[in-house]
Design a protein around this motif. Sequence first.
Motif, PDB file in Angstrom:
ATOM      1  N   MET A   1       0.846  -1.206   0.000  1.00  0.00           N
ATOM      2  CA  MET A   1       0.000   0.000   0.000  1.00  0.00           C
ATOM      3  C   MET A   1       0.877   1.249   0.000  1.00  0.00           C
ATOM      4  O   MET A   1       1.831   1.366   0.759  1.00  0.00           O
ATOM      5  CB  MET A   1      -0.900   0.000   1.243  1.00  0.00           C
ATOM      6  CG  MET A   1      -1.761   1.243   1.369  1.00  0.00           C
ATOM      7  SD  MET A   1      -2.817   1.150   2.837  1.00  0.00           S
ATOM      8  CE  MET A   1      -3.624   2.736   2.743  1.00  0.00           C
ATOM      9  N   VAL A   2       0.563   2.191  -0.858  1.00  0.00           N
ATOM     10  CA  VAL A   2       1.305   3.445  -0.910  1.00  0.00           C
ATOM     11  C   VAL A   2       0.860   4.334   0.243  1.00  0.00           C
ATOM     12  O   VAL A   2      -0.326   4.512   0.477  1.00  0.00           O
ATOM     13  CB  VAL A   2       1.053   4.181  -2.246  1.00  0.00           C
ATOM     14  CG1 VAL A   2       1.776   5.510  -2.253  1.00  0.00           C
ATOM     15  CG2 VAL A   2       1.515   3.316  -3.404  1.00  0.00           C
ATOM     16  N   ARG A   3       1.809   4.891   0.966  1.00  0.00           N
ATOM     17  CA  ARG A   3       1.470   5.789   2.069  1.00  0.00           C
ATOM     18  C   ARG A   3       1.858   7.209   1.686  1.00  0.00           C
ATOM     19  O   ARG A   3       2.926   7.458   1.145  1.00  0.00           O
ATOM     20  CB  ARG A   3       2.191   5.372   3.356  1.00  0.00           C
ATOM     21  CG  ARG A   3       1.725   4.014   3.867  1.00  0.00           C
ATOM     22  CD  ARG A   3       2.294   3.722   5.249  1.00  0.00           C
ATOM     23  NE  ARG A   3       1.858   2.437   5.733  1.00  0.00           N
ATOM     24  CZ  ARG A   3       0.691   2.222   6.323  1.00  0.00           C
ATOM     25  NH1 ARG A   3      -0.147   3.214   6.492  1.00  0.00           N
ATOM     26  NH2 ARG A   3       0.349   1.021   6.731  1.00  0.00           N
ATOM     27  N   TRP A   4       0.980   8.108   1.994  1.00  0.00           N
ATOM     28  CA  TRP A   4       1.198   9.517   1.651  1.00  0.00           C
ATOM     29  C   TRP A   4       1.935  10.184   2.793  1.00  0.00           C
ATOM     30  O   TRP A   4       1.410  10.345   3.888  1.00  0.00           O
ATOM     31  CB  TRP A   4      -0.147  10.193   1.423  1.00  0.00           C
ATOM     32  CG  TRP A   4      -0.044  11.556   0.848  1.00  0.00           C
ATOM     33  CD1 TRP A   4       0.949  12.055   0.064  1.00  0.00           C
ATOM     34  CD2 TRP A   4      -0.996  12.605   0.988  1.00  0.00           C
ATOM     35  NE1 TRP A   4       0.683  13.330  -0.306  1.00  0.00           N
ATOM     36  CE2 TRP A   4      -0.509  13.699   0.249  1.00  0.00           C
ATOM     37  CE3 TRP A   4      -2.214  12.732   1.644  1.00  0.00           C
ATOM     38  CZ2 TRP A   4      -1.192  14.894   0.167  1.00  0.00           C
ATOM     39  CZ3 TRP A   4      -2.897  13.924   1.552  1.00  0.00           C
ATOM     40  CH2 TRP A   4      -2.388  14.984   0.824  1.00  0.00           C
ATOM     41  N   SER A 218      -5.647   7.810 -11.933  1.00  0.00           N
ATOM     42  CA  SER A 218      -5.097   7.848 -10.574  1.00  0.00           C
ATOM     43  C   SER A 218      -3.830   8.694 -10.504  1.00  0.00           C
ATOM     44  O   SER A 218      -3.535   9.297  -9.470  1.00  0.00           O
ATOM     45  CB  SER A 218      -4.804   6.432 -10.074  1.00  0.00           C
ATOM     46  OG  SER A 218      -3.819   5.798 -10.878  1.00  0.00           O
ATOM     47  N   ARG A 222      -3.218  11.720  -7.812  1.00  0.00           N
ATOM     48  CA  ARG A 222      -2.058  11.677  -6.925  1.00  0.00           C
ATOM     49  C   ARG A 222      -1.210  12.946  -7.040  1.00  0.00           C
ATOM     50  O   ARG A 222      -0.845  13.566  -6.032  1.00  0.00           O
ATOM     51  CB  ARG A 222      -1.212  10.445  -7.256  1.00  0.00           C
ATOM     52  CG  ARG A 222       0.017  10.270  -6.377  1.00  0.00           C
ATOM     53  CD  ARG A 222       0.655   8.911  -6.591  1.00  0.00           C
ATOM     54  NE  ARG A 222       1.090   8.709  -7.977  1.00  0.00           N
ATOM     55  CZ  ARG A 222       0.483   7.893  -8.841  1.00  0.00           C
ATOM     56  NH1 ARG A 222      -0.595   7.220  -8.489  1.00  0.00           N
ATOM     57  NH2 ARG A 222       0.947   7.749 -10.072  1.00  0.00           N
ATOM     58  N   PRO A 287      -5.169  10.466   1.772  1.00  0.00           N
ATOM     59  CA  PRO A 287      -4.283   9.303   1.673  1.00  0.00           C
ATOM     60  C   PRO A 287      -4.886   8.156   0.865  1.00  0.00           C
ATOM     61  O   PRO A 287      -4.178   7.479   0.117  1.00  0.00           O
ATOM     62  CB  PRO A 287      -4.066   8.902   3.138  1.00  0.00           C
ATOM     63  CG  PRO A 287      -4.254  10.171   3.899  1.00  0.00           C
ATOM     64  CD  PRO A 287      -5.362  10.885   3.180  1.00  0.00           C
ATOM     65  N   GLU A 288      -6.190   7.934   0.995  1.00  0.00           N
ATOM     66  CA  GLU A 288      -6.837   6.871   0.224  1.00  0.00           C
ATOM     67  C   GLU A 288      -6.893   7.226  -1.258  1.00  0.00           C
ATOM     68  O   GLU A 288      -6.723   6.368  -2.127  1.00  0.00           O
ATOM     69  CB  GLU A 288      -8.247   6.610   0.757  1.00  0.00           C
ATOM     70  CG  GLU A 288      -8.274   6.035   2.165  1.00  0.00           C
ATOM     71  CD  GLU A 288      -9.686   5.757   2.653  1.00  0.00           C
ATOM     72  OE1 GLU A 288     -10.490   5.213   1.857  1.00  0.00           O
ATOM     73  OE2 GLU A 288      -9.992   6.089   3.815  1.00  0.00           O
ATOM     74  N   SER A 291      -3.615   6.675  -2.914  1.00  0.00           N
ATOM     75  CA  SER A 291      -3.279   5.257  -3.049  1.00  0.00           C
ATOM     76  C   SER A 291      -4.015   4.556  -4.192  1.00  0.00           C
ATOM     77  O   SER A 291      -3.814   3.359  -4.405  1.00  0.00           O
ATOM     78  CB  SER A 291      -3.590   4.528  -1.732  1.00  0.00           C
ATOM     79  OG  SER A 291      -2.812   5.049  -0.675  1.00  0.00           O
ATOM     80  N   LYS A 293      -5.051   3.145  -7.833  1.00  0.00           N
ATOM     81  CA  LYS A 293      -4.215   2.527  -8.858  1.00  0.00           C
ATOM     82  C   LYS A 293      -4.831   2.701 -10.244  1.00  0.00           C
ATOM     83  O   LYS A 293      -6.051   2.628 -10.417  1.00  0.00           O
ATOM     84  CB  LYS A 293      -4.048   1.031  -8.578  1.00  0.00           C
ATOM     85  CG  LYS A 293      -3.470   0.699  -7.206  1.00  0.00           C
ATOM     86  CD  LYS A 293      -2.038   1.173  -7.075  1.00  0.00           C
ATOM     87  CE  LYS A 293      -1.448   0.721  -5.735  1.00  0.00           C
ATOM     88  NZ  LYS A 293      -0.067   1.210  -5.555  1.00  0.00           N
TER      89      LYS A 293
END
Length: 350
Positions: A1-4, A218, A222, A287-288, A291, A293
């Motif tokens: 999971m990508v974290r901001w 996405s 982002r 943050p969601e 993340s 894709k």
Amino acid sequence: MVRWNMKEESERVHYSLNFKLYAQDKFFGPGVAQLLRKVDETASLRSAAADLKIAYSKAWNMIRTAEKSLGYDLLIKKVGGKHGGGAQLTPEGRAMLDKYTAFEKAIYQSADVMWGKIFPEFAVTGSDTLAPQVETIEHASIGVGAILMASGFSRRMGYNKLLLNLGEGSVAEHILDQIQRQRYAAVTVVSQYAEILEMARQRGFLSVMNKQADEGKSSSIRLGLKTMAKIEEIKGYIFFTGDQILLSDELLERLRNTFITHPDKIIYPEYEGKFGSPVIFPADLAPELVSLKEEQGGRFVADQHSDRLLPVPVQPGWQGLDFDCPEDWEKVRQLWNYRKQDNGKHLDKE
């Protein structure tokens, strides 16, 4: 999971300019300009000083110092008004503020170009500074940041649909001008097209070159969010696509005002009972959103928080129409022309 990592984004290398006008001493700069804008908004120097959290005596001293150097009055006393008396800008004062603001914008636009050329390793875009947006954030639409996602390939259209002609400019110019009228706290335009980014810079917006456009929508979400991560005043983000030319200003105002009264909700327009765009997401969901894709969009996040959804019913429902192919474009363009001919007096009520 990508974290901001908000801290990491806020510490990214960037630049800031703070220019002032001098005679023998400094007499006009960001502080005076901000004070004049507040006076114009509140019709009161005392209220303006209170809003900016400076002493009333200091505010008067700032104005008098500038007036002495300029040789004319910036403010005149006003009888009546919101607070039983106040102040307003003189014609000379308004002209001075407009000139300073225009010069400020021109300086930043020139500096942005040089920043991107000389420090490409630090520049997210050719327009990397937040200063022009933050400087006037008190006068903007409180707490709402706007992101225009303009990185699509228009494959079904066979041509960049954002550059299609609407008679008095392109689709992109119409969308950008409408966003500008809403005076959001900050605006970021994400695109893979240099001409779109130039249009954004001309309007004082933040611009982000999307080199990952092939990753899907996405990537625009982002990049847009990360570019505005440093602006603490933003409590929510509204996401625009580049192909909804039938949205009314009144609808955008309703969405914004609904969010202001319900800042914990996901605000979306409901067209004939269906979920639509543009959507305002509370900042805690950033943050969601970051993340997401590939072709996942904001709807994916909205579906995870059904208890926070708040629709704004829209009539007529065709305001939400977009276009991806020539047939869709013809239909939308005809509606655009019909509404323009009668100034929306009848069509907007159908």
